[in-house]
Design a protein around this motif. Structure first.
Motif, PDB file in Angstrom:
ATOM      1  N   UNK A   1       0.687  -0.969  -0.382  1.00 12.34           N
ATOM      2  CA  UNK A   1       0.189   0.223   0.173  1.00 12.34           C
ATOM      3  C   UNK A   1       1.064   1.441  -0.304  1.00 12.34           C
ATOM      4  N   UNK A   2       0.448   2.143  -0.868  1.00 11.75           N
ATOM      5  CA  UNK A   2       1.137   3.460  -1.663  1.00 11.75           C
ATOM      6  C   UNK A   2       0.796   4.478  -0.345  1.00 11.75           C
ATOM      7  N   UNK A   3      -0.572   4.367  -0.828  1.00 11.07           N
ATOM      8  CA  UNK A   3      -1.705   5.224  -0.581  1.00 11.07           C
ATOM      9  C   UNK A   3      -2.528   5.810  -0.527  1.00 11.07           C
ATOM     10  N   UNK A   4      -4.164   6.849  -0.444  1.00 12.19           N
ATOM     11  CA  UNK A   4      -5.053   6.917  -0.412  1.00 12.19           C
ATOM     12  C   UNK A   4      -5.087   8.561  -0.990  1.00 12.19           C
ATOM     13  N   UNK A   5      -5.683   7.757  -2.141  1.00  7.72           N
ATOM     14  CA  UNK A   5      -6.172   9.569  -3.595  1.00  7.72           C
ATOM     15  C   UNK A   5      -7.672   9.285  -3.115  1.00  7.72           C
ATOM     16  N   UNK A   6      -7.426  10.605  -2.888  1.00  6.89           N
ATOM     17  CA  UNK A   6      -9.416  11.302  -2.561  1.00  6.89           C
ATOM     18  C   UNK A   6      -9.382  12.609  -3.687  1.00  6.89           C
ATOM     19  N   UNK A   7     -10.708  12.296  -3.549  1.00  5.92           N
ATOM     20  CA  UNK A   7     -11.501  13.455  -3.771  1.00  5.92           C
ATOM     21  C   UNK A   7     -12.570  14.365  -2.896  1.00  5.92           C
ATOM     22  N   UNK A   8     -12.251  15.464  -2.246  1.00  2.51           N
ATOM     23  CA  UNK A   8     -12.836  16.086  -1.163  1.00  2.51           C
ATOM     24  C   UNK A   8     -13.205  16.943  -1.535  1.00  2.51           C
ATOM     25  N   UNK A   9     -14.484  17.604  -0.845  1.00  3.82           N
ATOM     26  CA  UNK A   9     -15.220  19.098  -0.534  1.00  3.82           C
ATOM     27  C   UNK A   9     -16.643  19.559  -0.227  1.00  3.82           C
ATOM     28  N   UNK A  10     -16.628  20.410  -0.166  1.00  2.00           N
ATOM     29  CA  UNK A  10     -17.765  20.056   0.870  1.00  2.00           C
ATOM     30  C   UNK A  10     -19.233  19.591   0.667  1.00  2.00           C
ATOM     31  N   UNK A  11     -20.249  19.372   1.484  1.00  2.00           N
ATOM     32  CA  UNK A  11     -21.480  18.500   1.302  1.00  2.00           C
ATOM     33  C   UNK A  11     -22.058  19.186  -0.007  1.00  2.00           C
ATOM     34  N   UNK A  12     -22.386  20.236  -0.052  1.00  2.00           N
ATOM     35  CA  UNK A  12     -23.152  21.844  -0.760  1.00  2.00           C
ATOM     36  C   UNK A  12     -23.205  21.006  -2.208  1.00  2.00           C
ATOM     37  N   UNK A  13     -21.811  19.870  -2.439  1.00  2.00           N
ATOM     38  CA  UNK A  13     -21.028  19.557  -3.382  1.00  2.00           C
ATOM     39  C   UNK A  13     -20.337  18.270  -3.447  1.00  2.00           C
ATOM     40  N   UNK A  14     -19.998  18.019  -3.131  1.00  2.00           N
ATOM     41  CA  UNK A  14     -19.475  16.770  -3.351  1.00  2.00           C
ATOM     42  C   UNK A  14     -20.644  15.377  -2.594  1.00  2.00           C
ATOM     43  N   UNK A  15     -21.416  14.925  -2.914  1.00  2.00           N
ATOM     44  CA  UNK A  15     -22.618  14.466  -2.728  1.00  2.00           C
ATOM     45  C   UNK A  15     -23.020  12.978  -3.285  1.00  2.00           C
ATOM     46  N   UNK A  16     -23.932  12.222  -2.100  1.00  2.00           N
ATOM     47  CA  UNK A  16     -23.548  10.410  -2.747  1.00  2.00           C
ATOM     48  C   UNK A  16     -23.479  10.703  -4.177  1.00  2.00           C
ATOM     49  N   UNK A  17     -23.999  11.534  -5.266  1.00  2.00           N
ATOM     50  CA  UNK A  17     -24.887  11.320  -6.354  1.00  2.00           C
ATOM     51  C   UNK A  17     -22.775  11.702  -7.313  1.00  2.00           C
ATOM     52  N   UNK A  18     -22.606  12.626  -6.974  1.00  2.00           N
ATOM     53  CA  UNK A  18     -21.313  13.096  -7.577  1.00  2.00           C
ATOM     54  C   UNK A  18     -20.440  12.061  -7.182  1.00  2.00           C
ATOM     55  N   UNK A  19     -19.960  11.823  -6.149  1.00  2.00           N
ATOM     56  CA  UNK A  19     -19.136  10.774  -5.287  1.00  2.00           C
ATOM     57  C   UNK A  19     -19.297   9.028  -5.894  1.00  2.00           C
ATOM     58  N   UNK A  20     -20.356   8.810  -6.487  1.00  2.00           N
ATOM     59  CA  UNK A  20     -21.059   7.844  -7.524  1.00  2.00           C
ATOM     60  C   UNK A  20     -20.402   8.228  -8.640  1.00  2.00           C
TER      61      UNK A  20
END
Length: 250
Positions: free
Chosen positions: A201-220
């Motif tokens: 394991x090298x690490x965790x790659x992620x996308x993060x933001x405010x819940x107003x934009x980064x909601x479940x539909x966005x993550x899916x």
């Protein structure tokens, strides 16, 4: 693998280069798996689709350059030159050289902040970060230290470091974790693992933001793309991306 006499059977993620002799030589090298103590000529022929006469000629050249060795019982195994090149590759490899161009692609595509966390003991460190293009953004900087049990990056690092129970079993199955307000009530994110040589394991790659934009539909919507980028990074770092690509297709 389908059998086709005289046709080079390339690795699943490779295409022929058009230089036939090199394609055949590399087909021999890539026929070996990590648990092979040695392969007979017949086994190499089965795995590559090459005639034994062709194999003998190419194996002789590979032995000459120490990319293959021949055992006393006539079987073949990878030679020391393969290890030497692998060491040179690993020594010259820097995570940022691989990750930052891919992270910038994700940032241009989705506009949100993209981060890469590594584990240090019972904490995680933000090693690389591309800020959001939006004025309202999650405030995390390179070098920030956070806990492991809150947030998508920490959950992924724990899951692929052997943590037991849920949600870690689910994370290992899906190769992803979606966090909604765990670390900060107004912040959400999704993370996936990146592996290197030996599936370390090298690490965790992620996308993060405010819940107003980064909601479940966005993550899916972004999950498959994020996993595909993690697979690309894993391949560049010498790891096996099969599980990531399988997860991306789900």
């Amino acid at each position: 693998m389908t059998r086709s006499r005289g046709v080079v059977q390339m690795p699943k993620d490779s295409e022929p280069s058009g230089v036939d002799v090199l394609d055949r030589a590399f087909a021999i090298l890539f026929a070996f798996r990590s648990d092979d103590a040695g392969l007979s000529l017949a086994e190499l022929s089965e795995r590559t689709g090459l005639y034994k006469s062709t194999l003998l000629r190419l194996a002789g050249a590979l032995i000459h350059h120490k990319f293959l060795s021949r055992l006393d019982d006539g079987r073949y195994r990878l030679g020391p030159a393969s290890f030497v090149l692998g060491c040179h590759y690993q020594a010259g490899l820097r995570l940022g050289d691989v990750l930052l161009p891919l992270m910038r692609e994700l940032n241009r595509e989705f506009g949100e902040a993209v981060s890469f966390h590594i584990r240090e003991g019972d904490r995680r460190i933000c090693l690389h970060r591309i800020d959001s293009t939006f004025s309202i953004r999650a405030q995390v900087r390179e070098g920030d230290v956070q806990g492991l049990e809150l947030g998508a990056g920490g959950r992924v690092l724990l899951a692929f470091s052997g943590a037991e129970g849920e949600p870690y079993e689910s994370v290992r199955r899906s190769h992803s974790y979606m966090s909604f307000g765990e670390r900060d009530p107004e912040t959400a994110g999704i993370s996936v693992p990146v592996f290197g040589i030996g599936q370390r394991l090298q690490g965790a790659l992620g996308i993060v933001g405010p819940t107003s934009r980064v909601d479940r539909p966005f993550m899916e919507r972004v999950r498959g793309r994020l996993l595909a980028v993690a697979a690309e990074a894993t391949e560049a770092l010498g790891g096996n991306s099969a599980s990531l690509r399988h997860a991306a297709a789900l």
